[in-house]
Design an enzyme around this catalytic site. Structure first.
Site, PDB file in Angstrom:
ATOM      1  N   ASP A  17       0.956  -1.235  -0.174  1.00  0.00           N
ATOM      2  CA  ASP A  17       0.036  -0.058   0.031  1.00  0.00           C
ATOM      3  C   ASP A  17       0.921   1.378   0.137  1.00  0.00           C
ATOM      4  OD1 ASP A  17      -2.091   1.651   0.164  1.00  0.00           O
ATOM      5  OD2 ASP A  17      -2.499   1.504   2.290  1.00  0.00           O
ATOM      6  N   SER A  18       0.280   2.460  -0.494  1.00  0.00           N
ATOM      7  CA  SER A  18       1.268   3.718  -0.236  1.00  0.00           C
ATOM      8  C   SER A  18       1.196   3.935   1.068  1.00  0.00           C
ATOM      9  CB  SER A  18       0.555   4.713  -1.154  1.00  0.00           C
ATOM     10  OG  SER A  18      -0.952   4.730  -0.566  1.00  0.00           O
ATOM     11  N   CYS A  80      -4.227  -1.140  -1.997  1.00  0.00           N
ATOM     12  CA  CYS A  80      -4.295   0.386  -2.217  1.00  0.00           C
ATOM     13  C   CYS A  80      -5.285   0.493  -3.310  1.00  0.00           C
ATOM     14  CB  CYS A  80      -2.619   0.578  -2.673  1.00  0.00           C
ATOM     15  SG  CYS A  80      -2.845   2.486  -3.059  1.00  0.00           S
ATOM     16  N   GLU A 177      -6.162   8.999  10.253  1.00  0.00           N
ATOM     17  CA  GLU A 177      -4.925   8.772  10.460  1.00  0.00           C
ATOM     18  C   GLU A 177      -4.266   9.611  11.593  1.00  0.00           C
ATOM     19  OE1 GLU A 177      -2.176   9.310   7.276  1.00  0.00           O
ATOM     20  OE2 GLU A 177      -2.835   7.529   6.261  1.00  0.00           O
ATOM     21  N   HIS A 213      -8.971   2.827   4.624  1.00  0.00           N
ATOM     22  CA  HIS A 213      -9.043   3.479   5.941  1.00  0.00           C
ATOM     23  C   HIS A 213     -10.404   3.208   6.505  1.00  0.00           C
ATOM     24  CE1 HIS A 213      -5.188   5.388   4.719  1.00  0.00           C
ATOM     25  NE2 HIS A 213      -4.921   6.007   5.763  1.00  0.00           N
TER      26      HIS A 213
END
Length: 293
Positions: A17-18, A80, A177, A213
């Site tokens: 994933d990024s 991703c 985040e 997310h």
């Protein structure tokens, strides 16, 4: 289902994933495919991918995938949405003949399965009163701006015959985040996004979480839909992807213990701290990796 020959090394699953979000895919994989060795790479030095050109995203994604292949990955999971939407053919070409799984098609396939359930539940039955018209599946996709602009979910869903509406939710990733998973500010922003989306798609009955997310916000999403008097079936593309990978492999794949290696290209302390929330358990050592520009 592919056959896996006996081998001295453990079966290795590379997950890329990024950043941090792909850890929700790894979280879903671990109980479904035990006895594997997992290598997770978060390309944190080059995120966000969404603001980059398609060519740059493909270059970044291919370089990350090649690292996982060099580490002995027997299968690649591109956890991703942006890389899946904009670079999956390039990744598949670089990885051939190693199988590659993205996150978009499994989510769309899960929506199709849910659509069949909805149709069956609302199928007209013999009755003395006038029969009701069965509900038709309509999928609402919540995703980042870059994923929505790619229309990857829209194409995948319409190819399956499912009407779909995409809604960009650019503020949700930074809020997650920040750790504001159960914060009033996040709840209000989510309410605004869902209210706007339901104005555009008032008949939506399936909600597809098109960002890795968003599973962390699932309880809040359910509460918000209830408060809006619009409950929906929620599909977690991370869980759908893990199930797609598991169905591809025989079980058990080995007798080795489950192990995980974690790599990040920047901010390993932040990765370890945030990663615990995404993975649902403490991360082991996170190694710093330089993939260049």
């Amino acid at each position: 289902m592919n056959e896996i020959s006996s081998q001295s090394k453990p079966f290795t699953i590379g997950v890329f994933d990024s950043g941090f979000g792909g850890l929700t895919v790894l979280r879903a994989l671990l109980p479904l495919i035990p006895n594997a060795h997992y290598i997770y790479l978060g390309d944190t030095a080059r995120l966000p991918y969404g603001s980059k050109s398609r060519e740059t995203i493909a270059r970044y994604a291919v370089s990350s995938s090649r690292f996982l292949l060099d580490q002995g990955a027997d299968i690649l999971v591109i956890a991703c949405n942006t890389a899946t939407a904009l670079a999956l053919p390039e990744i598949e070409s670089a990885a051939a003949p190693i199988p590659v799984f993205g996150v978009i098609q499994p989510g769309a396939n899960a929506a199709l399965q849910q659509g069949a359930v909805i149709l069956n539940e609302t199928k007209p039955r013999i009755s003395l009163v006038a029969p009701q018209t069965p509900k038709k599946p309509h999928v609402l996709v919540l995703a980042t701006t870059a994923t929505v602009q790619s229309h990857a979910y829209l194409h995948a869903l319409t190819d399956l015959g499912l009407p779909a509406t995409e809604k960009a939710c650019p503020l949700l990733v930074p809020l997650v985040e920040e750790g504001w998973i159960d914060h009033p500010v996040t709840a209000e922003i989510l309410r605004i996004y869902l209210t706007e989306a339901l104005v555009e798609a008032p008949t939506a009955n399936t909600l597809l979480l098109g960002c890795t997310h968003y599973p962390l916000l699932n309880p809040m999403i359910q509460r918000t839909l209830t408060s809006l008097n619009h409950p929906m079936h929620i599909i977690d593309s991370a869980q759908a992807t893990a199930q797609a990978v598991a169905s591809h492999l025989p079980q058990p794949i080995s007798t080795q213990p489950t192990t995980c290696d974690f790599y990040a290209t920047d901010s390993i302390e932040k990765f370890q701290h945030l990663g615990t929330s995404f993975l649902g358990q403490p991360l082991s050592e996170v190694k710093l990796l330089d993939l260049g520009g």
